[in-house]
Design an enzyme around this catalytic site. Structure first.
Site, PDB file in Angstrom:
ATOM      1  CB  ILE A  57       2.299   7.967  -2.688  1.00 26.09           C
ATOM      2  CG1 ILE A  57       0.887   8.023  -3.244  1.00 26.09           C
ATOM      3  CG2 ILE A  57       3.243   8.942  -3.374  1.00 26.09           C
ATOM      4  CD1 ILE A  57       0.773   8.138  -4.713  1.00 26.09           C
TER       5      ILE A  57
ATOM      6  CE  LYS B 244      -2.957  -8.934   3.489  1.00 23.58           C
ATOM      7  NZ  LYS B 244      -2.029  -7.944   2.894  1.00 23.58           N
TER       8      LYS B 244
ATOM      9  CG  MET C  33       2.029   4.407   5.265  1.00 26.82           C
ATOM     10  SD  MET C  33       2.548   3.196   4.028  1.00 26.82           S
ATOM     11  CE  MET C  33       0.964   2.651   3.401  1.00 26.82           C
TER      12      MET C  33
ATOM     13  NE  ARG D 230     -11.274  21.040   1.637  1.00 23.57           N
ATOM     14  CZ  ARG D 230     -12.197  21.767   2.275  1.00 23.57           C
ATOM     15  NH1 ARG D 230     -12.281  21.720   3.591  1.00 23.57           N
ATOM     16  NH2 ARG D 230     -13.011  22.552   1.594  1.00 23.57           N
TER      17      ARG D 230
ATOM     18  CB  ILE E  93       8.848   3.070   4.238  1.00 25.51           C
ATOM     19  CG1 ILE E  93       7.507   2.605   4.813  1.00 25.51           C
ATOM     20  CG2 ILE E  93       9.021   2.608   2.804  1.00 25.51           C
ATOM     21  CD1 ILE E  93       6.314   3.334   4.198  1.00 25.51           C
ATOM     22  CG  ASP E  94       7.101   1.296   8.779  1.00 28.30           C
ATOM     23  OD1 ASP E  94       6.658   2.106   7.953  1.00 28.30           O
ATOM     24  OD2 ASP E  94       6.592   0.182   8.984  1.00 28.30           O
TER      25      ASP E  94
HETATM   26  N1  LIG Z   1       8.185 -14.120   5.202  1.00 30.37           N
HETATM   27  C1  LIG Z   1       6.921 -13.904   5.503  1.00 30.37           C
HETATM   28  N2  LIG Z   1       5.985 -14.729   5.114  1.00 30.37           N
HETATM   29  C2  LIG Z   1       4.736 -14.490   5.464  1.00 30.37           C
HETATM   30  N3  LIG Z   1       4.325 -13.448   6.219  1.00 30.37           N
HETATM   31  C3  LIG Z   1       5.215 -12.610   6.626  1.00 30.37           C
HETATM   32  C4  LIG Z   1       6.560 -12.780   6.281  1.00 30.37           C
HETATM   33  N4  LIG Z   1       7.241 -11.778   6.831  1.00 30.37           N
HETATM   34  C5  LIG Z   1       6.342 -11.002   7.484  1.00 30.37           C
HETATM   35  N5  LIG Z   1       5.146 -11.520   7.388  1.00 30.37           N
HETATM   36  C6  LIG Z   1       3.961 -11.026   7.994  1.00 30.37           C
HETATM   37  O1  LIG Z   1       3.766  -9.733   7.524  1.00 30.37           O
HETATM   38  C7  LIG Z   1       3.207  -8.941   8.543  1.00 30.37           C
HETATM   39  C8  LIG Z   1       3.934  -7.637   8.552  1.00 30.37           C
HETATM   40  O2  LIG Z   1       5.138  -7.799   9.262  1.00 30.37           O
HETATM   41  P1  LIG Z   1       6.053  -6.596   9.485  1.00 30.37           P
HETATM   42  O3  LIG Z   1       6.858  -6.835  10.647  1.00 30.37           O
HETATM   43  O4  LIG Z   1       5.323  -5.345   9.514  1.00 30.37           O
HETATM   44  O5  LIG Z   1       6.858  -6.643   8.106  1.00 30.37           O
HETATM   45  P2  LIG Z   1       8.302  -6.260   7.875  1.00 30.37           P
HETATM   46  O6  LIG Z   1       9.035  -7.519   7.782  1.00 30.37           O
HETATM   47  O7  LIG Z   1       8.276  -5.520   6.591  1.00 30.37           O
HETATM   48  O8  LIG Z   1       8.687  -5.400   9.013  1.00 30.37           O
HETATM   49  C9  LIG Z   1       3.280  -9.715   9.840  1.00 30.37           C
HETATM   50  O9  LIG Z   1       1.968 -10.082  10.173  1.00 30.37           O
HETATM   51  C10 LIG Z   1       4.106 -10.938   9.477  1.00 30.37           C
HETATM   52  O10 LIG Z   1       3.598 -12.097  10.106  1.00 30.37           O
HETATM   53  O1  LIG Z   2       0.875  -2.777   2.227  1.00 30.81           O
HETATM   54  P1  LIG Z   2      -0.019  -2.879   3.424  1.00 30.81           P
HETATM   55  O2  LIG Z   2      -0.352  -4.289   3.740  1.00 30.81           O
HETATM   56  O3  LIG Z   2      -1.200  -1.977   3.275  1.00 30.81           O
HETATM   57  O4  LIG Z   2       0.822  -2.388   4.687  1.00 30.81           O
HETATM   58  C1  LIG Z   2       0.892  -1.073   5.131  1.00 30.81           C
HETATM   59  C2  LIG Z   2       1.999  -0.981   6.139  1.00 30.81           C
HETATM   60  O5  LIG Z   2       3.231  -1.313   5.523  1.00 30.81           O
HETATM   61  C3  LIG Z   2       4.158  -0.259   5.679  1.00 30.81           C
HETATM   62  O6  LIG Z   2       4.055   0.599   4.544  1.00 30.81           O
HETATM   63  C4  LIG Z   2       5.557  -0.791   5.721  1.00 30.81           C
HETATM   64  O7  LIG Z   2       5.716  -1.647   6.811  1.00 30.81           O
HETATM   65  P2  LIG Z   2       6.743  -2.863   6.813  1.00 30.81           P
HETATM   66  O8  LIG Z   2       8.032  -2.319   6.304  1.00 30.81           O
HETATM   67  O9  LIG Z   2       6.783  -3.282   8.238  1.00 30.81           O
HETATM   68  O10 LIG Z   2       6.193  -3.899   5.906  1.00 30.81           O
HETATM   69  C5  LIG Z   2       3.670   0.468   6.939  1.00 30.81           C
HETATM   70  O11 LIG Z   2       4.167   1.782   7.038  1.00 30.81           O
HETATM   71  C6  LIG Z   2       2.175   0.390   6.755  1.00 30.81           C
HETATM   72  O12 LIG Z   2       1.486   0.475   7.982  1.00 30.81           O
HETATM   73 MG   LIG Z   3       7.865  -3.806  10.011  1.00 27.63          MG
END
Ligand SMILES: Nc1ncnc2c1ncn2[C@@H]1O[C@H](COP(=O)(O)OP(=O)(O)O)[C@@H](O)[C@H]1O
Ligand SMILES: O=P(O)(O)OC[C@H]1O[C@](O)(COP(=O)(O)O)[C@@H](O)[C@@H]1O
Ligand SMILES: [Mg+2]
Length: 360
Positions: free
Chosen positions: A285, A79, A184, A278, A141-142
Site C-alpha cells: 500500500i 529481480k 517498509m 493487534r 520509498i526507503d
Molecule cells: N536493473 C536491474 N535489473 C535487475 N535487477 C535489479 C536491477 N536493479 C536492481 N535489481 C535487483 O533488485 C534488488 C533490489 O535492489 P534494491 O537496491 O533494493 O533496489 P533499488 O534499486 O530500488 O534500491 C537487488 O537484488 C538488485 O540486484
Molecule cells: O516488492 P518487493 O519485492 O516485495 O520488495 C519489497 C521491498 O521494496 C521496498 O518497498 C522498496 O525498496 P527499493 O526502493 O529498494 O526497491 C522495500 O521497502 C521493501 O523491503
Molecule cells: Mg533500495
C-alpha cells in the site's frame, strides 16, 4: 545542423509514486526544449536485454496525462541482476553485454536511470563496462540513497503510513489496545520515524536504534498512568528480534523478504505487559496510490535536471535534492554509503524531546 539526440529512460527497482512525474518532465524538457527523441525502455534493464530491445518512443502528448498515476508506465524490476542473471535452467549468467548492445541497438546517446541504491549500482557498472552515458535519478520509498535529502516515492509512502496511524488511533482507543503498525524501509527507519512523529505514535522502533522490551512495556504503563488507555507503535520492517535477527518471510519458491517483526513484537508485548495487541502490516500500500504534490514537484525538477545534465555532457552523475536546490553528485558518491537514519537527526531529537519512546 547537428543530429538531434536520442535518449533512453528507464525505471528500476521497486516501483513507487512519482516515477511518472520524472518521466513526464524529462520528455517535456528533452523534446520541448532540445528537440530530442526519448525512448522509454520497458522493465528496467530487461528491456535492453530483449531482441529487439523492448522500448517505446515517448512524446509530450503521450506523457502529458501520466502525472497523477502511481507506479511507472514503463514497468520495472527488482529481480535479475544482469551480472548474475538467473536462467530458466537454474544456471546463472553474466548478461551485461546484451544490455550494453541493446543500448547501442536503440541508437541511444545517453540513458536516464531512475532507481535506488541497488539499481544505480547495477546501472553504473553497466555504464562503466560499456562506456555508456548514464545519468541517475534517485527513487525509493526507503529514502536510503545517499547525497540527497529526498528520493522519489518517500513522501507519498510517509503520507500513507501517517494516514494509517491516524486511522489506528480511533480503533486503538475504542478497544484499549496496543496497535502495532509495521512499515517498509529495508535497512533504514526513515518511513517509521517520519510517519511515527507525523501520525502521533507513542513508540517508534527503527533498525538504527536498538530497543528493549522493558522500555516499550514501561511506556505502555506510563501512558496508562497518564490516563491514555491505548498505545500506537510503529516499527520498521528491519528491526531485529531480541536474538538480534531480522524477521523474514519465505514463499514456496524459497524467496525471502523482510517482514514479521510486527507480529513478533505483538506476542512479546502482550506476554510481558498483559496488554491486548493487534498488528497491521502496511505492505505495498505504501508504494501505491496517487503521488503527493511534493513527489510531483521534486519529480518534475529531477526530470528536467537529468536532461540538462545530458545537454551539458555531464555523465555518471545523479541528481540530488538538497536545501531546496537541485544539484548533482557522482553516482559512485551517492551509493558509496547506505543512508540510514542519523541518530543525531533533528527528528530523532524531536521524538525524544516529546517523550516518544524510541525503544532504548
Ligand atoms: N536493473 C536491474 N535489473 C535487475 N535487477 C535489479 C536491477 N536493479 C536492481 N535489481 C535487483 O533488485 C534488488 C533490489 O535492489 P534494491 O537496491 O533494493 O533496489 P533499488 O534499486 O530500488 O534500491 C537487488 O537484488 C538488485 O540486484
Ligand atoms: O516488492 P518487493 O519485492 O516485495 O520488495 C519489497 C521491498 O521494496 C521496498 O518497498 C522498496 O525498496 P527499493 O526502493 O529498494 O526497491 C522495500 O521497502 C521493501 O523491503
Ligand atoms: Mg533500495
Amino acid at each position: 545542423m547537428a543530429k538531434p539526440k536520442r535518449i533512453g529512460i528507464l525505471t528500476s527497482g521497486g516501483d513507487c509514486a512519482g516515477l511518472n512525474a520524472v518521466i513526464r518532465a524529462a520528455v517535456y524538457r528533452a523534446q520541448g526544449t532540445y528537440g530530442w527523441e526519448v525512448m522509454g525502455i520497458r522493465q528496467a534493464t530487461h528491456g535492453l536485454m530483449m531482441r529487439p530491445p523492448s522500448a517505446t518512443p515517448l512524446t509530450i502528448e503521450k506523457v502529458d496525462p501520466i502525472l497523477t498515476a502511481g507506479g511507472t508506465i514503463l514497468g520495472t524490476t527488482n529481480k535479475g541482476d544482469p551480472f548474475a542473471f538467473p536462467m530458466a535452467d537454474g544456471s546463472v549468467q553474466d548478461r551485461s553485454q546484451e544490455i550494453i548492445d541493446g543500448y547501442h541497438e536503440l541508437g541511444l546517446d545517453a540513458l536516464i536511470g531512475i532507481g535506488g541504491d541497488g539499481s544505480l549500482a547495477i546501472l553504473r557498472r553497466l555504464a562503466v563496462q560499456g562506456n555508456l552515458n548514464l545519468v541517475g535519478v534517485p527513487k525509493t520509498i526507503d529514502n536510503d540513497v545517499g547525497s540527497t535529502d529526498l528520493s522519489i516515492g518517500f513522501d507519498t509512502a510517509v503520507n500513507i503510513a501517517t494516514e494509517a496511524l491516524d486511522r489506528l488511533h480511533f480503533t486503538a482507543a475504542s478497544h484499549s489496545r496496543v496497535m502495532i503498525l509495521e512499515v517498509m524501509g529495508r535497512d533504514a527507519g526513515h518511513i517509521a520515524l517520519h510517519a511515527g512523529i507525523a501520525g502521533g505514535a507513542d513508540v517508534i522502533l527503527i533498525p538504527e536504534i536498538p530497543y528493549s522490551l522493558d522500555s516499550i512495556c514501561q511506556k505502555i504503563e506510563d501512558l496508562q498512568e497518564q490516563g491514555k488507555n491505548y498505545c500506537l507503535v510503529i516499527v520498521a520492517e528491519a528491526v531485529r528480534t531480541g536474538a538480534g535477527e531480522t524477521m523474514m518471510t519465505t514463499n514456496q519458491l524459497g524467496q525471502s523478504r523482510l517482514g514479521g517483526i510486527g507480529h513478533y513484537l505483538a506476542d512479546r508485548i502482550s506476554e510481558a505487559s498483559g496488554a491486548e495487541t493487534r498488528v497491521t502490516v502496511l505492505g505495498h500500500i505504501q508504494r501505491g496510490g496517487t503521488p503527493s504534490s511534493v513527489e510531483r514537484l521534486i519529480g518534475s525538477a529531477f526530470g528536467v535536471a537529468a536532461v540538462d545534465l545530458i545537454a551539458d555532457g555531464k555523465f555518471d552523475q545523479m541528481v540530488t535534492w538538497r536545501n531546496r536546490h537541485v544539484e548533482s553528485v557522482p553516482i559512485a558518491e551517492a551509493i558509496a554509503q547506505y543512508k540510514g537514519v542519523d541518530t543525531n537527526d533533528i527528528l530523532v531529537k524531536t521524538a525524544r524531546s516529546m517523550g516518544i519512546c524510541l525503544g532504548d
